[in-house]
Design a protein around this motif. Sequence first.
Motif, PDB file in Angstrom:
ATOM      1  N   HIS A  73       1.157  -1.256  -0.312  1.00 37.88           N
ATOM      2  CA  HIS A  73       0.004   0.117   0.147  1.00 37.88           C
ATOM      3  C   HIS A  73       1.005   1.107  -0.125  1.00 37.88           C
ATOM      4  O   HIS A  73       2.035   1.263   0.729  1.00 37.88           O
ATOM      5  N   ASP A 111       6.768   2.030   5.440  1.00 33.32           N
ATOM      6  CA  ASP A 111       5.584   1.239   5.692  1.00 33.32           C
ATOM      7  C   ASP A 111       4.648   1.298   4.371  1.00 33.32           C
ATOM      8  O   ASP A 111       4.133   2.227   4.098  1.00 33.32           O
ATOM      9  N   GLY A 112       4.668   0.182   3.762  1.00 33.17           N
ATOM     10  CA  GLY A 112       3.728   0.080   2.532  1.00 33.17           C
ATOM     11  C   GLY A 112       4.406   0.236   1.242  1.00 33.17           C
ATOM     12  O   GLY A 112       4.525  -0.629   0.279  1.00 33.17           O
ATOM     13  N   GLU A 130      -4.933   1.176   3.067  1.00 33.16           N
ATOM     14  CA  GLU A 130      -4.482  -0.195   4.049  1.00 33.16           C
ATOM     15  C   GLU A 130      -4.709   0.415   5.408  1.00 33.16           C
ATOM     16  O   GLU A 130      -5.182  -0.355   6.384  1.00 33.16           O
ATOM     17  N   GLU A 131      -4.051   1.718   5.666  1.00 32.66           N
ATOM     18  CA  GLU A 131      -4.159   2.262   7.235  1.00 32.66           C
ATOM     19  C   GLU A 131      -5.480   2.475   7.385  1.00 32.66           C
ATOM     20  O   GLU A 131      -6.172   2.953   6.690  1.00 32.66           O
ATOM     21  N   HIS A 147       7.007  -6.326   3.187  1.00 28.98           N
ATOM     22  CA  HIS A 147       6.769  -5.283   4.370  1.00 28.98           C
ATOM     23  C   HIS A 147       8.006  -5.285   5.108  1.00 28.98           C
ATOM     24  O   HIS A 147       8.782  -6.344   5.328  1.00 28.98           O
ATOM     25  N   HIS A 151      -2.225  -6.761   7.757  1.00 30.97           N
ATOM     26  CA  HIS A 151      -1.787  -6.284   6.591  1.00 30.97           C
ATOM     27  C   HIS A 151      -2.694  -6.477   5.442  1.00 30.97           C
ATOM     28  O   HIS A 151      -3.820  -7.387   5.861  1.00 30.97           O
TER      29      HIS A 151
HETATM   30 MN    MN Z   1       1.619  -1.266   6.219  1.00 30.46          MN
END
Ligand code: MN
Length: 418
Positions: free
Chosen positions: A82, A93-94, A127-128, A190, A361
């Motif tokens: 993401h 992150d992502g 995603e978050e 990830h 995730h």
């Molecule tokens: Mn993530």
Amino acid sequence: MPLLRIDRAAFHADIEALSRLTDPAQPWTRRSFTPLFLEGRAWLTERFAQAGLDVRIDPAGNLIGRWPAAEAATPVLMTGSHSDTVPGGGRFDGIAGVAASLAAVRAMRAAGHVPRHTIEVVDFLAEEPSDWGLSCIGSRGMAGDLGPRELALTGPGGETLASAIDRVGGSVAELSAARRTDVAGFLELHIEQGPVLETEGIPVGVVSAIVGIGRVRVRFAGLAGHAGTVPMAGRRDAGLALARFALAVRDEARRAGGNGHFTATIGVTRVEPGGANVVPGAAEAIVDIRAERDEAMARYVDTLHDVAAAAAAAEGCTVERIETLSLTTAVPCDEGLQAIIRAAAGRLGHATRPLASGAGHDAAFVARFAPSAMLFAPSREGKSHCPDEWTDPDALADAADALLGALVLRDSAPPFNA
Ligand code: MN
Ligand code: HGY
Ligand code: MN
């Protein structure tokens, strides 16, 4: 089978460029559905096209780059992650997973690899936890898990989630077409977002399971009053009931920790009316619970009711409301794909170790319609969801090479059907 490697310079350049599309006042922030997010999407669209992929946005708002196999009906081997972030924390992150997937496809094409599957690189929408209160929106859409309740959620300015998905290129009128039944396997790279790999000096983590995530909101009722005149004895201070509750949430989570990966956190609280000179008449908290085993989650959520009642009683207050906002079950990762990740890392000379993911995730939702697995790269000091989030570039590229190897191994192994 040749041992392929990604183009590290291009990979790092992608991560650098995408991560810098951020709110300058709050580095590494690119919240879903915002203009910055759409800037990132436009950048990714161009990169996907330059890599020779057919690019589209599916009805659930996922950005998909597709490398069709020779036969049109060939099942899909999917990879991705993401590009949205939490506030203040999304340097890797992502986007590390989206960039690694893109780098892997580039490497396969440069090596003349002829895929047995159709290969798809996906940037999943939101995603978050979004400003609509829901996370994993795009992967829920692929899994058929976006229903009227979710689509009616309202966000900033009262915009519904349905309208927001349409605004970023999805089409909720055709949401059913986002559901996937043609995916033979999914691999997501990830960052670990925890300390294990760095502490043990292990370059590649093979995720065994993704924790179930529960969110429970508790509201305490007391008696508001003047902070200066209400005697300390006999107060009914809802803020103190909340404080007792928070300590008990921590203590009970420590007790639950003996049964697989388990955490409980209070990151959101509210005290009402919120005046410095007013004894709180009400107080609210959201408990975020993560459990590798579903029975530990169920037992803990039950315990919360007792813990909240005891905390309230100790302060002469009551529990006005306790509600489970969301609850997902723990998701084991596909054993076959885990073995493929181990084999790919081993061919590169990288040690691996299994570990549960305490973070949620998209792979947890993709697992509802396809065999899914994840690999982790180390996080410096285990930090994530904060500006200090960092992974050493070569360590990240080593994990991306393992993703590339796993995709090539899975692509070359039967069954070639979803
Ligand atoms: Mn993530
Ligand atoms: O909250 C999580 O675990 C993930 O970072 N969305
Ligand atoms: Mn995250």
